[in-house]
Design an enzyme around this catalytic site. Sequence first.
Site, PDB file in Angstrom:
ATOM      1  N   SER A 230      -4.749   9.880  -6.628  1.00 10.15           N
ATOM      2  CA  SER A 230      -4.476   8.589  -6.566  1.00 10.15           C
ATOM      3  C   SER A 230      -3.969   7.939  -7.658  1.00 10.15           C
ATOM      4  O   SER A 230      -4.050   8.640  -8.860  1.00 10.15           O
ATOM      5  CB  SER A 230      -5.836   7.850  -6.268  1.00 10.15           C
TER       6      SER A 230
ATOM      7  N   GLU B  44      -5.651  13.092  -1.775  1.00  5.08           N
ATOM      8  CA  GLU B  44      -5.671  12.816  -3.000  1.00  5.08           C
ATOM      9  C   GLU B  44      -7.194  13.239  -3.357  1.00  5.08           C
ATOM     10  O   GLU B  44      -8.033  13.021  -2.586  1.00  5.08           O
ATOM     11  CB  GLU B  44      -5.722  11.182  -3.053  1.00  5.08           C
TER      12      GLU B  44
ATOM     13  N   CYS C 197       0.930  -1.296   0.147  1.00  3.99           N
ATOM     14  CA  CYS C 197      -0.304  -0.034  -0.073  1.00  3.99           C
ATOM     15  C   CYS C 197       0.841   1.276  -0.018  1.00  3.99           C
ATOM     16  O   CYS C 197       2.122   1.225   0.391  1.00  3.99           O
ATOM     17  CB  CYS C 197      -1.129  -0.020   1.059  1.00  3.99           C
ATOM     18  N   ASP C 198       0.101   2.562  -0.269  1.00  7.19           N
ATOM     19  CA  ASP C 198       0.849   3.456  -0.737  1.00  7.19           C
ATOM     20  C   ASP C 198       1.757   4.180  -0.026  1.00  7.19           C
ATOM     21  O   ASP C 198       2.892   4.620  -0.647  1.00  7.19           O
ATOM     22  CB  ASP C 198      -0.422   4.744  -0.982  1.00  7.19           C
TER      23      ASP C 198
END
Length: 551
Positions: free
Chosen positions: A467, A441, A119-120
Amino acid sequence: MRSDKIKKGIAKAPHRALLRALGLTVDEIERPLIAIVNSENEVVPGHIHLGKIAEAAKAGVRLGGGTPMEFCTIGICDGIAMNHEGMMYSLASREVIADSVELELNAHQFDGAVMIPNCDKVVPGMLMAACRVDIPTIFVSGGPMLAGRTTSGSSDLISLFEGVGSVKANKMTEAELLELEESACPGCGSCSGMFTANTMNCLTEAIGLGLPGNGTIPAVNAARIRLAKEAGKRVMDLVREDITPSDIITAGSLKNALTVDMALGGSTNTILHLPAIVSELDIDFSLEMVNEVSSATPNLCKISPAGSDHLEDLDIAGGISAVLKELSKKGLINEDEQTVYGRVKDVIAAGKNMNTKVIRDISDPHSNTGGLAVLWGNIASEGAVVKEAAVVKEMLTHKGPARVFDSEEEAFEAIMGDKISAGDVIVVRYEGPRGGPGMREMLTPTSAVSGMGLGAQVALITDGRFSGGTRGAAIGHVSPEAAAGGVIALIEEGDIIEIDIPGRKLNLSVSDEEIDKRRSVWEAPKLKITKGYMSRYAKSVSSASKGAIIR
């Protein structure tokens, strides 16, 4: 060994006693101590299964002659945090993750580390820590989620965000949206498109800190477990050979990562994370470099949101090794760079492109230039970023009136209230690193625009970010940000904005004199959050053009 500081000699008897209290035997204490840095939690779908990855990595470490010791970090799900105040905390968590990993690794004097992110912000946060501490380290991510499958084809999380706009525009029924909701995210893993998490996991492989397959093997495949075991074994070789991140991440490997990024059409967030990562090793990174690499790199892949393929398709086609092999045909890759696998040329030699529909042959690319671009102009004197590969041709150049909003919520309300018209340029400001704070985002408004069928008619610019799942003429990271007095703060309703993505330009059609006049009466806003971590973050975070890092 580095860990000798906590276990060798008479003076370290108390330390050894504490290690014995963990249940470690004398043999285990004498071996190299390897940190298993896990971001497992029960909040994020990309992390829910990481315990199995960690156990496999531990098995590999033991097979290689080391003693694994696990600790965990935090992790935020951008999808769950999206479109409310929770998103302010996402980018900021990157710094907390980096700091916490640094603290653990240095306080306990580990000899090496296996990083298990997904994940980010977890991937770049762990990468920053790996560079900062600079002990032998290897990455094995949790892997991507499978795409959702319905009678109408494949889907992913972005299908749902766009579906909200489609329902509003009467292009989809609520029943169809529910079918998507039930199928788009079928299980564990990082969301299945070329969004930020998967882009960063692919670039970890390209930059040399992950074994082949790290970025693309699906989370549910047994091959992911085998990869984790191999990573655990391989870190022991790195320890014996004293190969650290500073040996692997160089100016040459950074260029490799950027080149792969352009070929993949990766997330715009990489232009925040890569400079933050290499700054830990004092390697220069400039936004001009992004355009230089992009101009020389063909776009070979159209992975969601740019196309219908997903990470599982890229994996079957040969993964990042195959992308590197295609790029090497035109001499675009520095093949002698060190990786945790060997040299880049070894990765290329083992690679094979098995589906030229998913990974185009370099002689037949989607475009002759890369997937990302940096724009410059009076609105963005320090640059702004767009995923060019996900912009429809009609919007590569655009001129339209500004529709100005001082928050994401205001913009989304206007979009859903049918107050945006074809040709408009939506301006969302005071959402930058300082102004947000946290640089939220804008996936919800951009997806609503696309879902309502306005993706070929409306642009959106912001000092916030997007995103990796955003598509359309969405231009983010506008710097200087509004809260710092950037020109984006001075745009007024109806001003004409000119966008020229091929020409790398973003300009406000207002005279310098008028801009100066507006600036003379502009007042800096008060902080939106006045206590806790985010208040400190807002006061110390750098511009997005510098990676939104804290010094």
